[in-house]
Design a protein around this motif. Structure first.
Motif, PDB file in Angstrom:
ATOM      1  N   PHE A 141      15.452   5.005   7.868  1.00  0.00           N
ATOM      2  CA  PHE A 141      16.232   4.253   6.891  1.00  0.00           C
ATOM      3  C   PHE A 141      16.062   2.749   7.118  1.00  0.00           C
ATOM      4  CE2 PHE A 141      20.758   3.673   4.991  1.00  0.00           C
ATOM      5  CZ  PHE A 141      20.210   3.416   3.746  1.00  0.00           C
ATOM      6  N   ALA A 142      16.036   2.328   8.382  1.00  0.00           N
ATOM      7  CA  ALA A 142      15.836   0.913   8.709  1.00  0.00           C
ATOM      8  C   ALA A 142      14.458   0.439   8.257  1.00  0.00           C
ATOM      9  CB  ALA A 142      16.016   0.694  10.211  1.00  0.00           C
ATOM     10  N   ARG A 143      13.449   1.273   8.454  1.00  0.00           N
ATOM     11  CA  ARG A 143      12.094   0.896   8.022  1.00  0.00           C
ATOM     12  C   ARG A 143      12.034   0.761   6.503  1.00  0.00           C
ATOM     13  NH1 ARG A 143       6.424   3.969   9.551  1.00  0.00           N
ATOM     14  NH2 ARG A 143       5.071   2.389   8.633  1.00  0.00           N
ATOM     15  N   TYR A 144      12.670   1.676   5.792  1.00  0.00           N
ATOM     16  CA  TYR A 144      12.699   1.613   4.336  1.00  0.00           C
ATOM     17  C   TYR A 144      13.405   0.336   3.870  1.00  0.00           C
ATOM     18  CZ  TYR A 144      13.505   3.023  -0.497  1.00  0.00           C
ATOM     19  OH  TYR A 144      13.536   3.061  -1.859  1.00  0.00           O
ATOM     20  N   CYS A 145      14.531   0.010   4.477  1.00  0.00           N
ATOM     21  CA  CYS A 145      15.271  -1.205   4.104  1.00  0.00           C
ATOM     22  C   CYS A 145      14.472  -2.456   4.410  1.00  0.00           C
ATOM     23  CB  CYS A 145      16.610  -1.243   4.830  1.00  0.00           C
ATOM     24  SG  CYS A 145      17.736   0.046   4.277  1.00  0.00           S
ATOM     25  N   HIS A 146      13.718  -2.425   5.499  1.00  0.00           N
ATOM     26  CA  HIS A 146      12.872  -3.570   5.842  1.00  0.00           C
ATOM     27  C   HIS A 146      11.787  -3.774   4.787  1.00  0.00           C
ATOM     28  CE1 HIS A 146      10.839  -6.477   8.358  1.00  0.00           C
ATOM     29  NE2 HIS A 146       9.715  -5.804   8.168  1.00  0.00           N
ATOM     30  N   TRP A 161       3.828   5.640   3.858  1.00  0.00           N
ATOM     31  CA  TRP A 161       4.535   4.370   4.066  1.00  0.00           C
ATOM     32  C   TRP A 161       3.676   3.203   3.580  1.00  0.00           C
ATOM     33  CZ3 TRP A 161       9.489   3.597   4.970  1.00  0.00           C
ATOM     34  CH2 TRP A 161      10.236   4.582   5.594  1.00  0.00           C
ATOM     35  N   LYS A 162       2.372   3.248   3.877  1.00  0.00           N
ATOM     36  CA  LYS A 162       1.478   2.173   3.448  1.00  0.00           C
ATOM     37  C   LYS A 162       1.366   2.114   1.932  1.00  0.00           C
ATOM     38  CE  LYS A 162      -1.187   1.968   7.663  1.00  0.00           C
ATOM     39  NZ  LYS A 162      -2.464   2.154   8.324  1.00  0.00           N
ATOM     40  N   LEU A 163       1.339   3.259   1.275  1.00  0.00           N
ATOM     41  CA  LEU A 163       1.299   3.292  -0.177  1.00  0.00           C
ATOM     42  C   LEU A 163       2.573   2.681  -0.778  1.00  0.00           C
ATOM     43  CD1 LEU A 163      -0.264   6.784  -0.946  1.00  0.00           C
ATOM     44  CD2 LEU A 163      -1.307   4.535  -1.239  1.00  0.00           C
ATOM     45  N   LEU A 164       3.718   2.993  -0.182  1.00  0.00           N
ATOM     46  CA  LEU A 164       4.973   2.409  -0.633  1.00  0.00           C
ATOM     47  C   LEU A 164       4.954   0.899  -0.462  1.00  0.00           C
ATOM     48  CD1 LEU A 164       7.906   2.648  -1.636  1.00  0.00           C
ATOM     49  CD2 LEU A 164       8.571   2.948   0.756  1.00  0.00           C
ATOM     50  N   LEU A 204       5.346  -1.841  -3.509  1.00  0.00           N
ATOM     51  CA  LEU A 204       6.409  -2.822  -3.528  1.00  0.00           C
ATOM     52  C   LEU A 204       5.874  -4.248  -3.488  1.00  0.00           C
ATOM     53  CD1 LEU A 204       8.946  -1.145  -1.103  1.00  0.00           C
ATOM     54  CD2 LEU A 204       9.113  -1.314  -3.583  1.00  0.00           C
ATOM     55  N   ARG A 205       4.729  -4.445  -2.890  1.00  0.00           N
ATOM     56  CA  ARG A 205       4.135  -5.765  -2.769  1.00  0.00           C
ATOM     57  C   ARG A 205       3.606  -6.271  -4.103  1.00  0.00           C
ATOM     58  NH1 ARG A 205      -0.806  -5.998   1.043  1.00  0.00           N
ATOM     59  NH2 ARG A 205      -1.600  -4.865  -0.731  1.00  0.00           N
ATOM     60  N   ASP A 206       3.089  -5.379  -4.922  1.00  0.00           N
ATOM     61  CA  ASP A 206       2.484  -5.786  -6.214  1.00  0.00           C
ATOM     62  C   ASP A 206       3.491  -6.125  -7.268  1.00  0.00           C
ATOM     63  OD1 ASP A 206      -0.006  -5.476  -5.176  1.00  0.00           O
ATOM     64  OD2 ASP A 206      -0.231  -3.421  -5.899  1.00  0.00           O
TER      65      ASP A 206
END
Length: 98
Positions: free
Chosen positions: A38-43, A89-92, A96-98
């Motif tokens: 959850f912390a990684r997702y929020c980050h 995770w890398k795909l997410l 999100l970056r684009d």
């Protein structure tokens, strides 16, 4: 966890090996999530890691209401909505970056 332990942020939960119990304020649906994932997702989403700041961001999968009650727990984490595996995770991150 002692009585004087403050668990205000996701990093505190990870440090004390606790999970996050998320309860919908409307329909009382409960979900237990792994605090580290959850912390990684929020980050990745650039969200504030404090539990009270995360509560209004969460949306119930049952009733669709926003807002939840977050609490530290020692209960075992169940199935979670986060990516499985490093590639996911890398795909997410790219999405999100684009």
């Amino acid at each position: 966890m002692s009585a004087n332990t403050r668990l205000d942020q996701l990093s505190d939960l990870v440090k004390h090996k606790a999970n996050v119990r998320v309860t919908c304020r409307t329909c009382d649906k409960v979900g237990i999530f792994d605090a580290a994932r959850f912390a990684r997702y929020c980050h990745l989403r650039c969200w504030n890691p404090q539990l009270e700041a995360l509560a209004p961001r969460l949306k119930c999968s049952r009733c669709g209401a926003q807002g939840a009650h977050l609490k530290a727990t020692r209960e075992q984490a169940g199935a979670d909505p986060f990516p499985r595996g490093e590639h996911a995770w890398k795909l997410l991150f790219r999405r999100l970056r684009d």
